[in-house]
Write an enzyme that holds these catalytic residues in place. Sequence first.
Site, PDB file in Angstrom:
ATOM      1  N   SER A 114      -4.800  38.293 -51.902  1.00 29.45           N
ATOM      2  CA  SER A 114      -4.196  39.105 -50.852  1.00 29.45           C
ATOM      3  C   SER A 114      -3.328  40.230 -51.440  1.00 29.45           C
ATOM      4  CB  SER A 114      -3.423  38.166 -49.923  1.00 29.45           C
ATOM      5  OG  SER A 114      -3.070  38.793 -48.741  1.00 29.45           O
ATOM      6  N   HIS A 121      -9.165  33.934 -44.828  1.00 32.91           N
ATOM      7  CA  HIS A 121      -8.148  34.308 -45.816  1.00 32.91           C
ATOM      8  C   HIS A 121      -7.571  33.128 -46.609  1.00 32.91           C
ATOM      9  CE1 HIS A 121      -5.968  37.845 -47.123  1.00 32.91           C
ATOM     10  NE2 HIS A 121      -4.822  37.194 -47.098  1.00 32.91           N
ATOM     11  N   ASP A 127     -12.657  36.490 -42.623  1.00 33.22           N
ATOM     12  CA  ASP A 127     -11.286  36.858 -42.989  1.00 33.22           C
ATOM     13  C   ASP A 127     -10.801  38.005 -42.109  1.00 33.22           C
ATOM     14  OD1 ASP A 127      -8.947  37.659 -44.318  1.00 33.22           O
ATOM     15  OD2 ASP A 127      -9.779  37.141 -46.285  1.00 33.22           O
TER      16      ASP A 127
END
Length: 406
Positions: free
Chosen positions: A176, A382, A349
Amino acid sequence: MMSLQASSNLTACLALVVLTYSHHALAETTNDQANTAQSTGICYAAEIMHGYKCQEYDVTTADGYILSLQRFPQGKTGGSNKQPVLLQHGVLVDGMTWLFNPANQSLALILADNGYDVWIANTRGTRYSRRHVSLDSSNPDYWDWTWDALVAHDLPATIDFVYEQTGQKLHYVGHSLGTLVALTSFSEGKHVDKVKSAALLSPIAYLNHMTTALGVLAARAFVGEITTIAGFAEFNPKGEPVANFLKVLCLDPQVNCLDLITALTGKNCCLNTTTVDLFLKNEPQSTATKNLVHLAQSKLTIRDGRLAKYDYGSTDFNQKHYGDSQPPVYNLSNIPHDLPLFLSYGGQDSLSDVKDVEKLLDNLKLHDVDKINIQYIEDFAHSDFILGTTAKDIVYNQIMAFFKRH
Ligand SMILES: *[C@@H]1O[C@H](CO)[C@@H](O)[C@H](O)[C@H]1NC(C)=O
Ligand SMILES: *[C@@H]1O[C@H](CO)[C@@H](O)[C@H](O)[C@H]1NC(C)=O
Ligand SMILES: *[C@@H]1O[C@H](CO)[C@@H](O)[C@H](O)[C@H]1NC(C)=O
């Protein structure tokens, strides 16, 4: 439709906050306690819960932030090539995020068991990295930074330290926001002499297609109605200002605040409920409100879809800070074409949206073909990349094979 990194982060934050409030007593350790406590939390988890050797280090950045780093110098099984690997978490979480799963599903411990010398970074403002040479974390000046500062200070301090301690180039793993700071650093030619390769999970660079309703709302709130949270330099997900801010966002009928993890990160395929409980007891962590504003800018004030430094909001202020009326751009096409890169992204995601990843990949289209590996996992969202029960088989084994090749 769109989302912002900021918004996604914010969203995640919000979701976590709400969940934390409703289902758990507030975290055992307050941020203030963590300030003075020995930063033993991550080593405690590694040693006591998982039985791994762990060492603590402090690293001071050029702008005075004192960051904690943990090192797992060896595993319980397996070889000893002692190749250093640095793991960099994303926004609103800390280095503990690598240790919530059972040992044989946790990337950090799997790497240790495969003979790697594993280093865990903790970003400024998170519970074990809240010290500064002169500023207390209760001082708003402590929180006057965005991810530009992570690029300028945290990442260099951390990479240089691992490089000096080990005398070796390192492999990098980011998740991320940990991918954004690496990509932008590499695009400026930084660290490429000290990094052997980089594995980027749920890569984020562009946030134009973020699909989370909460994320979009949060981004708007940050960019347009910052007054909601004005005066709070620290975005502390466990604090009252943030809780109130979230309550307002959750009034929107499009936002399902009861399932915020899904609302924020997408439909994760493979989370273990025990792991999620542990996650919620430990996270989220503070960040600078200004950092979230910067992330929100990348979604809502997108200029030709470019990725830029923090926009001070007026040509005068930008002129003062940058010598230009517009903030400088990070040009990801400038990442050296021979730097080995492994990118893994998921079809579910909602933060690292497939279209945004495709835009990133377009920036990398001139990369040397034998130096780039791209993995697409249809059912991953994610959090699956860090916490998923199947991530070892699907992703981590590929990462280790990639490291061996480079
Ligand atoms: C879920 O986590 C618990 C506790 O760490 C572990 O005992 C269990 O085996 C995990 N389940 C799966 C399916 O991995
Ligand atoms: C992890 O270890 C447990 C037992 O401790 C075992 O049942 C499981 O199959 C292992 N999982 C993997 C991915 O190796
Ligand atoms: C980025 O750099 C590439 C090549 O170095 C150049 O062609 C492109 O125009 C640049 N993009 C921006 C937005 O400056």
